[in-house]
Design a protein around this motif. Structure first.
Motif, short mmCIF file in Angstrom:
data_model
loop_
_atom_site.label_atom_id
_atom_site.label_comp_id
_atom_site.label_asym_id
_atom_site.label_seq_id
_atom_site.Cartn_x
_atom_site.Cartn_y
_atom_site.Cartn_z
N ARG A 44 2.26 2.23 1.52
CA ARG A 44 1.48 3.25 2.02
C ARG A 44 2.21 4.37 2.73
O ARG A 44 2.03 5.51 2.70
CB ARG A 44 0.48 2.62 2.95
CG ARG A 44 -0.52 1.87 2.23
CD ARG A 44 -1.66 2.69 1.75
NE ARG A 44 -2.93 1.84 1.10
CZ ARG A 44 -3.31 1.64 0.01
NH1 ARG A 44 -2.57 2.22 -0.90
NH2 ARG A 44 -4.06 0.96 -0.09
N HIS A 58 -4.02 6.37 0.74
CA HIS A 58 -5.11 5.69 1.55
C HIS A 58 -5.89 5.08 0.35
O HIS A 58 -7.13 5.40 0.05
CB HIS A 58 -6.20 6.79 1.83
CG HIS A 58 -5.31 7.69 2.96
ND1 HIS A 58 -5.11 7.46 4.25
CD2 HIS A 58 -4.81 9.18 2.68
CE1 HIS A 58 -4.41 8.41 4.72
NE2 HIS A 58 -4.26 9.51 3.86
N GLY A 59 -5.30 3.91 -0.01
CA GLY A 59 -6.08 3.29 -1.28
C GLY A 59 -7.36 2.36 -0.48
O GLY A 59 -7.45 2.36 0.77
N ARG A 60 -7.95 1.49 -1.41
CA ARG A 60 -8.91 0.71 -0.88
C ARG A 60 -8.46 -0.77 -1.06
O ARG A 60 -7.84 -1.16 -2.40
CB ARG A 60 -10.18 0.87 -1.69
CG ARG A 60 -10.85 2.29 -1.28
CD ARG A 60 -12.33 2.57 -1.95
NE ARG A 60 -12.06 2.58 -3.14
CZ ARG A 60 -12.20 4.03 -3.96
NH1 ARG A 60 -12.02 5.05 -3.18
NH2 ARG A 60 -12.03 3.81 -5.09
N LEU A 61 -8.42 -1.45 -0.09
CA LEU A 61 -8.13 -2.95 -0.38
C LEU A 61 -9.26 -3.85 -0.21
O LEU A 61 -9.82 -3.89 0.94
CB LEU A 61 -6.81 -3.37 0.32
CG LEU A 61 -6.48 -4.72 0.14
CD1 LEU A 61 -5.82 -4.94 -1.17
CD2 LEU A 61 -5.32 -4.92 1.21
N ARG A 73 -4.79 9.24 -2.87
CA ARG A 73 -5.48 8.02 -3.44
C ARG A 73 -4.22 6.93 -2.93
O ARG A 73 -4.47 5.70 -2.58
CB ARG A 73 -5.71 7.99 -4.75
CG ARG A 73 -5.71 6.53 -5.41
CD ARG A 73 -6.91 5.86 -4.91
NE ARG A 73 -6.78 4.65 -5.45
CZ ARG A 73 -6.35 3.69 -5.20
NH1 ARG A 73 -5.52 3.63 -4.30
NH2 ARG A 73 -6.33 2.35 -5.48
N GLN A 131 -11.98 -4.49 -2.00
CA GLN A 131 -13.37 -4.03 -2.17
C GLN A 131 -14.06 -4.58 -3.13
O GLN A 131 -13.42 -4.90 -4.18
CB GLN A 131 -13.28 -2.16 -2.54
CG GLN A 131 -14.70 -1.51 -2.55
CD GLN A 131 -14.58 -0.24 -3.16
OE1 GLN A 131 -13.74 0.18 -4.03
NE2 GLN A 131 -15.28 0.70 -2.50
N ARG A 132 -15.46 -5.18 -2.71
CA ARG A 132 -16.09 -6.03 -3.87
C ARG A 132 -15.29 -7.38 -4.47
O ARG A 132 -15.03 -7.15 -5.53
CB ARG A 132 -16.42 -5.08 -4.85
CG ARG A 132 -17.33 -3.99 -4.43
CD ARG A 132 -18.38 -3.36 -5.58
NE ARG A 132 -19.06 -2.39 -5.02
CZ ARG A 132 -20.49 -2.56 -4.34
NH1 ARG A 132 -20.65 -3.82 -4.26
NH2 ARG A 132 -20.86 -1.50 -4.15
N THR A 188 -0.61 1.51 -6.31
CA THR A 188 -0.48 2.83 -5.68
C THR A 188 1.03 3.23 -6.27
O THR A 188 1.27 4.45 -6.26
CB THR A 188 -0.10 2.15 -4.09
OG1 THR A 188 -1.09 1.54 -3.73
CG2 THR A 188 0.48 3.10 -3.36
N GLU A 200 -2.69 -4.06 -5.59
CA GLU A 200 -2.79 -2.56 -4.92
C GLU A 200 -1.53 -1.93 -4.78
O GLU A 200 -1.27 -0.80 -4.85
CB GLU A 200 -3.45 -2.68 -3.60
CG GLU A 200 -3.64 -1.59 -2.73
CD GLU A 200 -4.45 -0.37 -3.32
OE1 GLU A 200 -5.57 -0.96 -4.27
OE2 GLU A 200 -4.43 0.70 -3.35
#
Lengths: 204, 106
Positions: free
Chosen positions: A25, A88-91, A85, A93-94, A113, A109
């Protein structure tokens, strides 16, 4: 014999497993800032120094410049969004936040990334190249030939007993009517007595 | 029945592996799990080693990354039993008795 260095590196490996997402990140943030700054720099330097308008360029080059700029915009926009993106990814989720799945998700991820960051870099480089190419085209391609340029004065048809003369009206007074005819701008003076009519026209 | 945990004083030492530690590769091939008893304090340990994925992937434009090459040689495992072994320095990142050992990867 006890080799503590091997143990230290094993400990570092365990630490890196947990921190590689944070590391990637930070890397992505650096790239995002760098690519944004580079895009801004190139935009300022080249657009300010370039031609202000594509008007006056031949149609082919005008469309080429427009296509390059549209392509550059699309690529730079994609690159900028991809860089954001990546930073600032999404880890998580769902998904079930169990240790195994989260470990898999972190590895996924980090890989994703890296891929997105590669896309951002490629899009930005190609987009910037397209901007530079568009500006270079506008610098290099000359304005359209004089035959296509609009004359300074109005075009008129001068009717005389010997025929009709068409040209750019230069001077008209009680003695004569002077028009510029032909591509070389040759001046022709027609005495007022010979002029039957003087009619404005859009082109000769 | 495995021997009970032994609260030995903390000491960083390399030992031979005890028992028959198991090395299992995950289904997607991205990490190994090493399980077995600590040869010093006898605590059962589970040690994971993941494949490092930092850095851009080379050699493809689209599609999923391929499975990493299998680990060769041995994996160094250290005790992470979590018991408060005496004499462990407070600044030490260790959470075990300090022992470490090599487990060969099949």
């Amino acid at each position: 014999m006890t080799d503590l260095t091997r143990k230290r590196f094993a400990q570092l490996g365990q630490q890196l497993q947990l921190e590689q997402l944070t590391a990637v990140r930070k890397q992505a943030e650096g790239w995002r800032n760098g690519l944004t700054a580079l895009t801004g720099l190139v935009g300022v330097v080249f657009v300010l120094k370039g031609r202000e308008s594509v008007a006056g360029m031949p149609a082919v080059w005008r469309w080429t410049t427009a296509a390059l700029l549209v392509l550059a915009f699309a690529l730079l926009l994609t690159g900028a969004l991809a860089a954001v993106r990546a930073a600032h990814g999404r880890l998580g989720q769902r998904m079930w936040l169990s240790g195994d799945r989260l470990m898999s998700a972190v590895l996924d991820e980090v890989e994703h990334t890296q891929d997105v960051l590669t896309t951002a870099r490629r899009c930005s480089v190609v987009g910037l190249s397209a901007v530079v190419a568009a500006i270079a085209v506008s610098w290099v391609v000359p304005a359209e030939a004089a035959k296509d340029e609009k004359p300074a004065g109005p075009q008129v048809l001068v009717s005389t007993p010997v025929g009709i003369t068409c040209g750019e009206l230069v001077l008209s007074n009680g003695d004569a009517v002077t028009v510029r005819t032909g591509g070389k701008g040759k001046l022709r003076r027609i005495p007022a007595g010979d002029v039957r009519s003087l009619t404005p026209t859009s082109r000769c | 029945m495995p021997p009970a945990h032994d609260l030995t004083p903390f000491r960083e030492q390399e030992l031979a592996p005890a028992g028959n530690p198991a090395v299992v590769r995950s289904a997607d091939g991205r990490w190994y799990t090493v399980t077995g008893p600590c040869p010093n304090c006898h605590a059962n340990s589970v040690f994971r080693v993941a494949y490092g994925v930092l850095g851009p992937y080379k050699g493809r434009w689209l599609g999923r990354r391929s499975e990493p090459e299998p680990h060769s040689g041995s994996i160094l495992v250290y005790c992470q039993c979590g018991f408060p072994h005496p004499d462990r320095p407070s600044e030490s990142p260790d959470t075990g008795c300090g022992a470490f050992w090599d487990v060969p990867v099949p």
